[in-house]
Design a protein around this motif. Structure first.
Motif, PDB file in Angstrom:
ATOM      1  N   PRO A 159     -15.418   2.738   7.195  1.00 40.82           N
ATOM      2  CA  PRO A 159     -16.459   3.229   6.317  1.00 40.82           C
ATOM      3  C   PRO A 159     -16.115   2.683   4.569  1.00 40.82           C
ATOM      4  N   ASP A 160     -17.329   2.121   4.027  1.00 35.93           N
ATOM      5  CA  ASP A 160     -16.773   1.655   2.796  1.00 35.93           C
ATOM      6  C   ASP A 160     -16.874   2.902   1.610  1.00 35.93           C
ATOM      7  N   SER A 161     -16.822   2.412   0.550  1.00 34.05           N
ATOM      8  CA  SER A 161     -16.848   3.452  -0.576  1.00 34.05           C
ATOM      9  C   SER A 161     -18.027   4.155  -0.655  1.00 34.05           C
ATOM     10  N   ARG A 162     -19.010   3.890  -0.128  1.00 39.31           N
ATOM     11  CA  ARG A 162     -20.448   4.695  -0.036  1.00 39.31           C
ATOM     12  C   ARG A 162     -20.545   5.212   1.317  1.00 39.31           C
ATOM     13  N   GLY A 163     -19.523   5.463   2.203  1.00 36.47           N
ATOM     14  CA  GLY A 163     -19.347   5.997   3.265  1.00 36.47           C
ATOM     15  C   GLY A 163     -20.127   5.205   4.738  1.00 36.47           C
ATOM     16  N   ARG A 164     -20.539   4.160   4.300  1.00 34.80           N
ATOM     17  CA  ARG A 164     -21.062   3.329   5.216  1.00 34.80           C
ATOM     18  C   ARG A 164     -20.192   2.589   6.152  1.00 34.80           C
ATOM     19  N   VAL A 165     -20.525   2.609   7.379  1.00 36.42           N
ATOM     20  CA  VAL A 165     -19.509   1.700   8.284  1.00 36.42           C
ATOM     21  C   VAL A 165     -19.732   0.309   8.243  1.00 36.42           C
ATOM     22  N   GLN A 166     -18.645  -0.407   8.007  1.00 34.26           N
ATOM     23  CA  GLN A 166     -18.799  -1.948   8.121  1.00 34.26           C
ATOM     24  C   GLN A 166     -17.710  -2.331   8.740  1.00 34.26           C
ATOM     25  N   TYR A 167     -17.579  -3.668   9.209  1.00 34.42           N
ATOM     26  CA  TYR A 167     -16.509  -4.447   9.938  1.00 34.42           C
ATOM     27  C   TYR A 167     -15.707  -4.881   8.654  1.00 34.42           C
ATOM     28  N   SER A 168     -14.301  -4.505   8.492  1.00 43.58           N
ATOM     29  CA  SER A 168     -13.703  -5.101   7.463  1.00 43.58           C
ATOM     30  C   SER A 168     -12.118  -5.261   7.899  1.00 43.58           C
ATOM     31  N   LYS A 169     -11.875  -6.296   8.337  1.00 44.79           N
ATOM     32  CA  LYS A 169     -10.611  -6.591   8.488  1.00 44.79           C
ATOM     33  C   LYS A 169      -9.808  -6.563   7.455  1.00 44.79           C
ATOM     34  N   THR A 170     -10.114  -7.147   6.486  1.00 48.07           N
ATOM     35  CA  THR A 170      -9.063  -7.678   5.350  1.00 48.07           C
ATOM     36  C   THR A 170      -8.806  -6.324   4.533  1.00 48.07           C
ATOM     37  N   SER A 171      -9.917  -5.575   4.447  1.00 48.60           N
ATOM     38  CA  SER A 171      -9.579  -4.060   3.660  1.00 48.60           C
ATOM     39  C   SER A 171      -8.775  -3.277   4.676  1.00 48.60           C
ATOM     40  N   THR A 172      -8.805  -3.352   5.930  1.00 52.46           N
ATOM     41  CA  THR A 172      -7.986  -2.346   6.742  1.00 52.46           C
ATOM     42  C   THR A 172      -6.503  -2.949   6.589  1.00 52.46           C
ATOM     43  N   ILE A 173      -6.364  -4.294   6.758  1.00 51.25           N
ATOM     44  CA  ILE A 173      -5.031  -4.838   6.643  1.00 51.25           C
ATOM     45  C   ILE A 173      -4.362  -4.380   5.254  1.00 51.25           C
ATOM     46  N   GLN A 174      -4.990  -4.524   4.198  1.00 50.90           N
ATOM     47  CA  GLN A 174      -4.629  -4.249   2.982  1.00 50.90           C
ATOM     48  C   GLN A 174      -4.150  -2.979   2.824  1.00 50.90           C
ATOM     49  N   ASP A 175      -4.883  -1.792   3.657  1.00 53.00           N
ATOM     50  CA  ASP A 175      -4.410  -0.263   3.765  1.00 53.00           C
ATOM     51  C   ASP A 175      -3.432  -0.213   4.520  1.00 53.00           C
ATOM     52  N   VAL A 176      -3.098  -0.728   5.522  1.00 56.90           N
ATOM     53  CA  VAL A 176      -1.775  -0.757   6.517  1.00 56.90           C
ATOM     54  C   VAL A 176      -0.690  -1.371   5.952  1.00 56.90           C
ATOM     55  N   LEU A 177      -0.836  -2.334   5.259  1.00 55.72           N
ATOM     56  CA  LEU A 177       0.403  -2.948   4.558  1.00 55.72           C
ATOM     57  C   LEU A 177       0.887  -2.171   3.278  1.00 55.72           C
ATOM     58  N   LEU A 178      -0.062  -1.429   2.618  1.00 56.28           N
ATOM     59  CA  LEU A 178       0.334  -0.408   1.502  1.00 56.28           C
ATOM     60  C   LEU A 178       0.994   0.810   2.093  1.00 56.28           C
ATOM     61  N   LYS A 179       0.534   1.036   3.334  1.00 54.38           N
ATOM     62  CA  LYS A 179       1.276   2.227   3.997  1.00 54.38           C
ATOM     63  C   LYS A 179       2.576   1.583   4.498  1.00 54.38           C
ATOM     64  N   LEU A 180       2.695   0.438   4.955  1.00 57.77           N
ATOM     65  CA  LEU A 180       4.043   0.054   5.092  1.00 57.77           C
ATOM     66  C   LEU A 180       4.882  -0.362   4.083  1.00 57.77           C
ATOM     67  N   TYR A 181       4.277  -0.295   2.767  1.00 56.58           N
ATOM     68  CA  TYR A 181       5.374  -0.523   1.732  1.00 56.58           C
ATOM     69  C   TYR A 181       5.299   0.828   0.738  1.00 56.58           C
ATOM     70  N   GLY A 182       4.949   1.832   1.423  1.00 57.21           N
ATOM     71  CA  GLY A 182       5.233   3.364   0.762  1.00 57.21           C
ATOM     72  C   GLY A 182       4.025   3.314  -0.324  1.00 57.21           C
ATOM     73  N   GLY A 183       3.036   2.710  -0.135  1.00 52.75           N
ATOM     74  CA  GLY A 183       2.008   2.713  -1.110  1.00 52.75           C
ATOM     75  C   GLY A 183       2.175   2.077  -2.430  1.00 52.75           C
ATOM     76  N   ASN A 184       3.191   1.198  -2.513  1.00 55.80           N
ATOM     77  CA  ASN A 184       3.397   0.376  -3.831  1.00 55.80           C
ATOM     78  C   ASN A 184       2.547  -0.847  -3.913  1.00 55.80           C
ATOM     79  N   LYS A 185       1.595  -0.962  -4.418  1.00 59.71           N
ATOM     80  CA  LYS A 185       0.814  -1.936  -4.706  1.00 59.71           C
ATOM     81  C   LYS A 185       1.613  -2.991  -5.377  1.00 59.71           C
ATOM     82  N   ASP A 186       2.458  -2.952  -6.279  1.00 60.97           N
ATOM     83  CA  ASP A 186       2.968  -3.896  -6.833  1.00 60.97           C
ATOM     84  C   ASP A 186       3.951  -4.773  -6.059  1.00 60.97           C
ATOM     85  N   GLU A 187       4.504  -4.040  -4.976  1.00 61.72           N
ATOM     86  CA  GLU A 187       5.452  -4.741  -4.012  1.00 61.72           C
ATOM     87  C   GLU A 187       4.687  -5.461  -3.126  1.00 61.72           C
ATOM     88  N   LEU A 188       3.354  -4.868  -2.557  1.00 56.96           N
ATOM     89  CA  LEU A 188       2.398  -5.820  -1.917  1.00 56.96           C
ATOM     90  C   LEU A 188       2.100  -7.006  -2.545  1.00 56.96           C
TER      91      LEU A 188
END
Length: 497
Positions: free
Chosen positions: A203-232
């Motif tokens: 889902p995007d910011s407005r709740g609409r479902v879209q195909y978004s590989k890049t955004s999902t990968i950013q989320d999982v990498l942030l999760k991998l680095y403990g939410g540290n955006k600076d480290e990412l």
């Protein structure tokens, strides 16, 4: 040295999974060993399960409306122009943004031909499956990486266990939340590999479902680095700098090796990136490197447990260009063909050198001298042949002379044998005469015979003939009698007659 390989593109296809895969590759079981199944399912599903159904289950878990609920959902859309004609059209609409980017890249003037071909194949997969299927291939080795002291069956079991354990790794699963089907393929001419299909709806910011590989990968990498955006951002920026200046010539240090060394030493990038196309591209590459690191560590651990000498190269073993499967196979075939031709050339050169050495040795042995500096191997060979022909002719002449002399010797032997036999017969005849005279000597003084000798000489001859005949017959044995066809002394024949 082995190379961990991770190939990822939108060329994933329903056709290359499950029973369909088995059917397509039924004639490619060159490397399979006894007891192996063509494919191994890793996510608990059956080989016969529909990839479409598995994809829908994953997509609905990501917020996509199910086929069952879609008719009602579509009917409730207020703007009729936004309503879709069928469910496939609905799915393709959700994938519209990445599809548009693919088409824009395909038609851009500066897009290389190889990339255009790859995008064409990706768009063809979309048209066929009615969804943007993200396909991944994972290898822990190439076909020719198996050590000599490891059996084929043992090596393939190691690969299967490494890929199976990799698929169960929690970090890998966190990095790949959209994977809905994962299989190990053992039934192809290439090496064993793990093959995945994934979708990246969210889902995007407005709740609409879209195909978004890049955004999902950013989320999982942030999760991998403990939410540290600076480290990412630091790691993404390091990847960008390293890959922009990397030399992918075989033998050079790999980009991911340089990255992990930089991360470990807490190195900072020259320029920090936070967003944008360059950032997104480097972030996808970082995601790839994180996946490869997990597979590498898993494979090394499995090899250690099994006592297999498995080493992963930190340097490029290939040119580092990521290719689609078809292009990769064509490239590999061309590479193998070139390598084969090079091997043939080396073998031919080696064989030629050995042949020249052999010709030189034969030349010395035959002609009792070293070949001239200007004599080519062909000239040397011709001289050897001519010399051998001369020797052959001389040998024939000597043989003919020997045969002639042998014939003369044989003739002399036969003559000597004949003379010996004749001489022996003479001796036998002489002995026979003496023996007869000895036996008849007393008759010389017989008065009746003396009277007949004077008055009736013929009578004397007849009488003496009969007496000699009798004694001759008695002197011979039976074999001699038969051989001479001697008349019986009582048959009345007169030998003189």
């Amino acid at each position: 040295m082995s190379s961990i390989t991770f190939e990822n593109s939108f060329q994933g296809s329903f056709r290359d999974m499950g029973e369909s895969h088995i059917s397509i590759h039924s004639g490619q079981h060159d490397n399979m060993v006894d007891g192996e199944d063509p494919i191994i399912e890793l996510r608990g599903n059956s080989v016969s399960d529909s990839s479409w159904a598995l994809m829908i289950a994953k997509a609905t878990s990501q917020g996509v409306v199910s086929p069952k609920d879609w008719p009602e959902y579509n009917r409730k859309i207020p703007d009729k122009k936004r309503r879709k004609k069928d469910y496939n059209d609905y799915l393709l609409t959700l994938c519209s943004k990445p599809i548009k980017r693919l088409k824009a890249t395909q038609t851009a003037k500066n897009t290389p031909k190889a990339q255009r071909t790859k995008i064409s194949q990706e768009l063809a997969s979309v048209d066929r499956d009615h969804v943007l299927n993200d396909g991944s291939l994972w290898y822990v080795a190439k076909v020719d990486d198996r050590p000599d002291n490891v059996g084929k069956k043992e090596w393939r079991e190691f690969e299967v266990e490494a890929l199976t354990r990799f698929d169960k790794d929690p970090t890998y699963r966190m990095l790949n939340p959209g994977t809905y089907r994962s299989e190990i393929h053992l039934d192809e001419r290439g090496e064993i590999h793990k093959q995945d299909l994934a979708v990246w709806f969210r889902p995007d910011s407005r709740g609409r479902v879209q195909y978004s590989k890049t955004s999902t990968i950013q989320d999982v990498l942030l999760k991998l680095y403990g939410g540290n955006k600076d480290e990412l951002d630091r790691r993404v920026s390091l990847v960008s700098e390293i890959t922009n200046n990397i030399d992918k010539t075989p033998g050079q240090e790999r980009a991911d090796t340089k990255l992990w060394r930089s991360v470990k030493s807490n190195q900072q990038p020259t320029r920090m990136l936070h967003a944008g196309k360059r950032y997104n591209s480097a972030m996808i590459t970082l995601w790839r490197y994180e996946n490869v690191r997990i597979l590498r560590d898993t494979a090394l651990q499995v090899a250690k447990e099994r006592g297999i000498d498995y080493q992963v190269s930190d340097r490029y073993e290939t040119d580092g260009v990521h290719r689609s499967r078809d292009i990769y196979m064509q490239h590999q075939q061309a590479k193998d063909s070139l390598h084969g031709e090079q091997l043939k050339k080396k073998r031919a050169q080696y064989a030629t050198g050995k042949l020249i050495d052999a010709i030189n040795d034969i030349y010395r042995d035959t002609l009792k001298r070293d070949p001239g500096a200007s004599e080519s191997p062909l000239e040397q060979t011709n001289k050897i042949i001519n010399h051998l022909n001369e020797i052959k002719e001389e040998s024939k002449r000597i043989q003919r002379e020997n045969d002639r002399q042998q014939q003369q010797l044989d003739q002399l032997k036969r003559q000597n044998e004949l003379m010996k036999r004749q001489q022996f017969r003479w001796f036998e005849l002489r002995l026979l005469i003496v023996n007869i005279i000895e036996k008849l000597w007393h008759l010389m003084f017989d008065r009746d015979l003396q009277h007949d000798f004077t008055n009736d000489h013929q009578k004397w001859r007849d009488s003496m003939t009969n007496q000699v005949n009798k004694e001759m017959y008695n002197q011979l044995d039976q074999d001699q009698q038969k051989q001479l066809n001697a008349p019986n002394q009582s048959n009345g024949h007169n030998l003189e007659r």
